[in-house]
Design a protein around this motif. Structure first.
Motif, PDB file in Angstrom:
ATOM      1  N   GLU A 136      60.625  80.800 -42.453  1.00 28.16           N
ATOM      2  CA  GLU A 136      61.188  81.126 -43.771  1.00 28.16           C
ATOM      3  C   GLU A 136      60.084  81.524 -44.751  1.00 28.16           C
ATOM      4  O   GLU A 136      60.216  82.512 -45.480  1.00 28.16           O
ATOM      5  N   ILE A 137      58.976  80.792 -44.737  1.00 29.32           N
ATOM      6  CA  ILE A 137      57.844  81.127 -45.604  1.00 29.32           C
ATOM      7  C   ILE A 137      57.304  82.513 -45.251  1.00 29.32           C
ATOM      8  O   ILE A 137      57.044  83.335 -46.139  1.00 29.32           O
ATOM      9  N   GLU A 157      58.883  85.008 -43.837  1.00 26.85           N
ATOM     10  CA  GLU A 157      59.835  86.048 -44.255  1.00 26.85           C
ATOM     11  C   GLU A 157      59.722  86.315 -45.748  1.00 26.85           C
ATOM     12  O   GLU A 157      59.776  87.470 -46.185  1.00 26.85           O
ATOM     13  N   LYS A 158      59.528  85.285 -46.546  1.00 23.55           N
ATOM     14  CA  LYS A 158      59.368  85.459 -47.993  1.00 23.55           C
ATOM     15  C   LYS A 158      58.079  86.213 -48.303  1.00 23.55           C
ATOM     16  O   LYS A 158      58.054  87.064 -49.192  1.00 23.55           O
ATOM     17  N   GLN A 159      57.004  85.906 -47.557  1.00 20.50           N
ATOM     18  CA  GLN A 159      55.737  86.597 -47.768  1.00 20.50           C
ATOM     19  C   GLN A 159      55.858  88.078 -47.406  1.00 20.50           C
ATOM     20  O   GLN A 159      55.293  88.932 -48.093  1.00 20.50           O
ATOM     21  N   LYS A 211      58.612  89.921 -47.522  1.00 23.78           N
ATOM     22  CA  LYS A 211      59.411  90.572 -48.569  1.00 23.78           C
ATOM     23  C   LYS A 211      58.602  90.797 -49.838  1.00 23.78           C
ATOM     24  O   LYS A 211      58.815  91.768 -50.558  1.00 23.78           O
ATOM     25  N   ALA A 212      57.666  89.885 -50.136  1.00 25.72           N
ATOM     26  CA  ALA A 212      56.849  89.994 -51.339  1.00 25.72           C
ATOM     27  C   ALA A 212      55.573  90.808 -51.097  1.00 25.72           C
ATOM     28  O   ALA A 212      54.705  90.869 -51.968  1.00 25.72           O
TER      29      ALA A 212
END
Length: 52
Positions: A25-26, A28-30, A32-33
């Protein structure tokens, strides 16, 4: 019959899975950002930084 070793093994396995999914999850967030680097470039920078 209650087997503590079996229960501990199940708990550890579940905890590892939770940690793995949290890491995904971390990541995937990285992504996207746009907080990621090309692996080859990152490795090259790390080698230079550490004199390898």
């Amino acid at each position: 019959m209650f087997d503590i070793k079996s229960e501990v093994g199940i708990y550890k396995s579940a905890t590892r899975n939770d940690d793995m999914y949290e890491d995904i999850e971390i990541s995937e967030k990285q992504i996207k950002a746009c907080q990621v680097k090309d692996a080859k470039i990152a490795l090259k920078e790390t080698r230079i930084k550490n004199g390898l």
